[in-house]
Scaffold this motif. Structure first.
Motif, PDB file in Angstrom:
ATOM      1  N   GLY A 173      48.864  29.062  17.567  1.00 40.49           N
ATOM      2  CA  GLY A 173      50.367  29.984  17.242  1.00 40.49           C
ATOM      3  C   GLY A 173      49.547  31.504  16.882  1.00 40.49           C
ATOM      4  O   GLY A 173      49.621  32.092  17.031  1.00 40.49           O
ATOM      5  N   LYS A 174      48.305  31.320  15.871  1.00 39.16           N
ATOM      6  CA  LYS A 174      47.796  32.153  16.052  1.00 39.16           C
ATOM      7  C   LYS A 174      47.314  32.530  17.140  1.00 39.16           C
ATOM      8  O   LYS A 174      46.977  33.891  17.453  1.00 39.16           O
ATOM      9  CB  LYS A 174      46.374  31.891  15.233  1.00 39.16           C
ATOM     10  CG  LYS A 174      46.882  31.625  13.934  1.00 39.16           C
ATOM     11  CD  LYS A 174      45.636  31.058  12.939  1.00 39.16           C
ATOM     12  CE  LYS A 174      45.742  31.328  11.280  1.00 39.16           C
ATOM     13  NZ  LYS A 174      44.297  30.969  10.969  1.00 39.16           N
ATOM     14  N   PHE A 180      51.101  35.568  11.542  1.00 39.47           N
ATOM     15  CA  PHE A 180      52.820  35.181  11.300  1.00 39.47           C
ATOM     16  C   PHE A 180      53.305  35.165   9.191  1.00 39.47           C
ATOM     17  O   PHE A 180      54.431  34.934   9.467  1.00 39.47           O
ATOM     18  CB  PHE A 180      51.813  33.475  10.810  1.00 39.47           C
ATOM     19  CG  PHE A 180      51.180  32.142  11.322  1.00 39.47           C
ATOM     20  CD1 PHE A 180      51.715  32.535  13.029  1.00 39.47           C
ATOM     21  CD2 PHE A 180      50.855  31.516  11.118  1.00 39.47           C
ATOM     22  CE1 PHE A 180      51.432  31.599  14.451  1.00 39.47           C
ATOM     23  CE2 PHE A 180      49.608  30.527  12.558  1.00 39.47           C
ATOM     24  CZ  PHE A 180      49.649  30.793  13.001  1.00 39.47           C
ATOM     25  N   LYS A 183      56.926  36.418  11.209  1.00 39.24           N
ATOM     26  CA  LYS A 183      57.228  35.119  12.296  1.00 39.24           C
ATOM     27  C   LYS A 183      58.142  34.465  11.298  1.00 39.24           C
ATOM     28  O   LYS A 183      58.165  33.806  10.115  1.00 39.24           O
ATOM     29  CB  LYS A 183      56.674  34.538  12.249  1.00 39.24           C
ATOM     30  CG  LYS A 183      55.400  35.207  13.289  1.00 39.24           C
ATOM     31  CD  LYS A 183      56.600  35.761  15.113  1.00 39.24           C
ATOM     32  CE  LYS A 183      55.446  36.835  15.501  1.00 39.24           C
ATOM     33  NZ  LYS A 183      54.632  37.634  14.812  1.00 39.24           N
ATOM     34  N   VAL A 185      59.873  30.865  11.005  1.00 36.42           N
ATOM     35  CA  VAL A 185      60.002  29.207  11.393  1.00 36.42           C
ATOM     36  C   VAL A 185      61.419  27.819  11.430  1.00 36.42           C
ATOM     37  O   VAL A 185      61.242  28.287  10.570  1.00 36.42           O
ATOM     38  CB  VAL A 185      59.078  28.232  10.718  1.00 36.42           C
ATOM     39  CG1 VAL A 185      58.188  26.741  11.309  1.00 36.42           C
ATOM     40  CG2 VAL A 185      57.190  29.519  11.193  1.00 36.42           C
ATOM     41  N   LEU A 201      51.011  26.909   8.118  1.00 35.61           N
ATOM     42  CA  LEU A 201      52.034  27.571   9.069  1.00 35.61           C
ATOM     43  C   LEU A 201      52.540  28.918   7.787  1.00 35.61           C
ATOM     44  O   LEU A 201      51.862  30.146   7.869  1.00 35.61           O
ATOM     45  CB  LEU A 201      53.803  27.842   9.431  1.00 35.61           C
ATOM     46  CG  LEU A 201      52.945  27.115  11.214  1.00 35.61           C
ATOM     47  CD1 LEU A 201      54.694  26.447  11.638  1.00 35.61           C
ATOM     48  CD2 LEU A 201      52.320  28.646  11.816  1.00 35.61           C
ATOM     49  N   ALA A 206      53.333  32.888   7.335  1.00 35.76           N
ATOM     50  CA  ALA A 206      54.771  32.880   8.074  1.00 35.76           C
ATOM     51  C   ALA A 206      56.423  33.113   6.356  1.00 35.76           C
ATOM     52  O   ALA A 206      55.462  31.921   5.821  1.00 35.76           O
ATOM     53  CB  ALA A 206      55.183  31.301   8.807  1.00 35.76           C
ATOM     54  N   ILE A 245      58.501  30.650  16.049  1.00 30.73           N
ATOM     55  CA  ILE A 245      58.229  29.090  15.447  1.00 30.73           C
ATOM     56  C   ILE A 245      58.866  27.634  15.508  1.00 30.73           C
ATOM     57  O   ILE A 245      59.927  27.720  14.554  1.00 30.73           O
ATOM     58  CB  ILE A 245      57.467  29.040  14.637  1.00 30.73           C
ATOM     59  CG1 ILE A 245      56.088  30.093  15.639  1.00 30.73           C
ATOM     60  CG2 ILE A 245      56.388  27.732  14.913  1.00 30.73           C
ATOM     61  CD1 ILE A 245      55.330  30.386  14.451  1.00 30.73           C
TER      62      ILE A 245
END
Length: 468
Positions: A173-174, A180, A183, A185, A201, A206, A245
């Motif tokens: 993901g990075k 994050f 972002k 999730v 995460l 996140a 995500i």
């Protein structure tokens, strides 16, 4: 004296056995005190984690002390020896040293190169030192183990690559998002793997987490734990476009996330990428989703492939760390070999210093006209000459100490430099200090406690014992 470690770990004992040997933090000081009071134990450290329980000890006779340590385990953990004997391992002297160094460096861990064990070894040593259950040998050895472990993690890349499926997902993901913290999730299912990945995460920044499950109460339970929001599956599929995500691990027997649902979501995302992690077996996400522009789909095989590659990288780093460990072990051996002759060296230095002062005083009485500067120069030069004179003999006695059957040579050294008086005095000082130490140990252990070590018959016998 001998070094010994007796223990069990994830390689030798299943979790149902290991958990019986867990020592709560609040009980560890008492366990240390009890182990130190055990017959023949001169120093001790206990390393207790979820994956290992290890008892390190400096002992007077290794042949009996393995038995006494097992007896301690039997009593402390209230378990019959027959239940755990087959799960134990025991290493002595060099093998015990190497084992400690490898444990501290993370080479003996379930996940090679993990750093948590270094902190656990350090904390175990600091507690033992605070409880005064360590002495000269372990204070040196454990400091070296901590130092080489720090070097292993700073001078090699053994701890850099992701070696768990959940952490590998985060690393992927990075690469896609870079960060994050902005972002969202979405977790489809509430299984352990999804939870672990979500934890990584959120630890990576996140801020917003949606937890989705067909059983809403289970979703709410995990959402509370993660600080997220719970929702049902139907609502989640309508709101896929809001997530950046998606982690899926539902245990369903057919696809939970179809291609057309993802395609519809991507239309409203305005080219923003969507990262899909399918950890389920059978798979939750239609593989065709990965063909859509802007969609990055990874399944369990992709992640496990990354993990295995990274594990192999870590294994390759162990060779470099083993070289570091070899150097540290040789350093410890040399230090230990000269430990027994330190009174002899100190005796030579003190005798030389006494001769120097006596000779200088005689000189100054005969030359009273010397000023302060001249006296200072004479003192400095004469001391330098004497230091150089005894430098080679000190090096030679250290070399002799490392040789086998060196007692006769060391005896000759004492006679050549006429050190009998100095050695006898230093020996008596050491004897009195040992008496005080063993008296305190015996008082703590009760009348049945045996002396930690026999009284040496001679200084050279003491040297020979230290070198064995």
């Amino acid at each position: 004296m001998h070094l010994i470690v007796v223990g069990l770990n994830y390689k030798t004992a299943p979790v149902e056995v290991r958990e019986r040997f867990a020592i709560p933090d609040e009980e560890l000081p008492l366990a240390l005190d009890a182990l130190k009071a055990t017959t023949g134990i001169l120093e001790c450290v206990i390393v207790a984690t979820c994956n290992r329980t290890e008892l390190y000890a400096v002992v007077d006779r290794h042949t009996l002390c393995g038995h006494y340590i097992r007896a301690f385990m039997e009593q402390w953990f209230n378990l019959p020896r027959e239940m755990f004997n087959r799960h134990l391992y025991m290493y002595e002297d060099d093998l015990a040293n190497r084992h400690l160094f490898r444990v501290a460096c993370g080479l003996d861990s379930m996940v090679i190169g993990e750093t948590q064990i270094l902190g656990q070894v350090r904390d175990a040593f600091f507690l033992a030192r605070e409880r005064k259950t360590t002495g000269t040998l372990f204070n040196r050895l454990f400091q070296q183990a901590i130092t080489v472990a720090k070097r292993a993690h700073t001078e090699t890349s053994i701890g850099e690559s992701a070696v768990s499926v959940s952490y590998a997902a985060v690393e992927l993901g990075k690469r896609i998002f870079g960060r994050f913290d902005d972002k969202k999730v979405m977790i489809l299912g509430a299984g352990k793997m999804s939870e672990l990945t979500a934890q990584h995460l959120t630890a990576g920044g996140a801020k917003e987490v949606f937890v989705v499950n067909r059983t809403l109460s289970r979703a709410e339970e995990l959402a509370d734990k993660m600080g997220g929001k719970a929702m049902g599956m139907d609502e989640a599929l309508r709101r896929i476009d809001e997530a950046d995500i998606v982690i899926s691990s539902t245990g369903a027997q057919r696809f939970v996330l179809e291609r057309d649902v993802v395609a519809r979501a991507m239309k409203s995302r305005k080219k923003r990428p969507l990262f899909l992690i399918d950890i389920a077996v059978p798979r939750d996400i239609d593989p065709a989703c990965g063909e859509l522009p802007g969609v990055y789909l990874y399944d369990i095989d992709d992640l496990e492939g990354i993990v295995e590659n990274n594990l192999e990288k870590r294994r390759q780093e162990t060779a470099a760390i083993d070289v570091m460990i070899d150097a540290e072990m040789e350093s410890y051996r040399q230090w230990y070999a000269t430990l027994g002759v330190s009174p002899l060296i100190r005796g030579l230095q003190e005798k030389a210093a006494a001769i120097h002062e006596e000779t200088l005083d005689s000189l100054l009485r005969k030359l009273p006209e010397l000023d302060e500067r001249q006296v200072k120069v004479i003192r400095k030069l004469s001391k330098s000459m004497l230091t150089q004179m005894i430098h080679d003999p000190i090096l030679r006695v250290k070399e002799l100490a490392a040789e086998k059957r060196s007692e006769a040579s060391l005896d000759l050294f004492v006679q050549l430099f006429a050190l009998e008086e100095e050695v006898a005095r230093l020996k008596n000082e050491a004897k009195e200090a040992e008496k005080a130490r063993t008296a305190g140990q015996a008082a703590a252990a009760g009348p049945d406690k045996q002396a930690a070590s026999a009284e040496p018959q001679s200084f050279l016998a003491q040297l020979a014992g230290a070198l064995r």
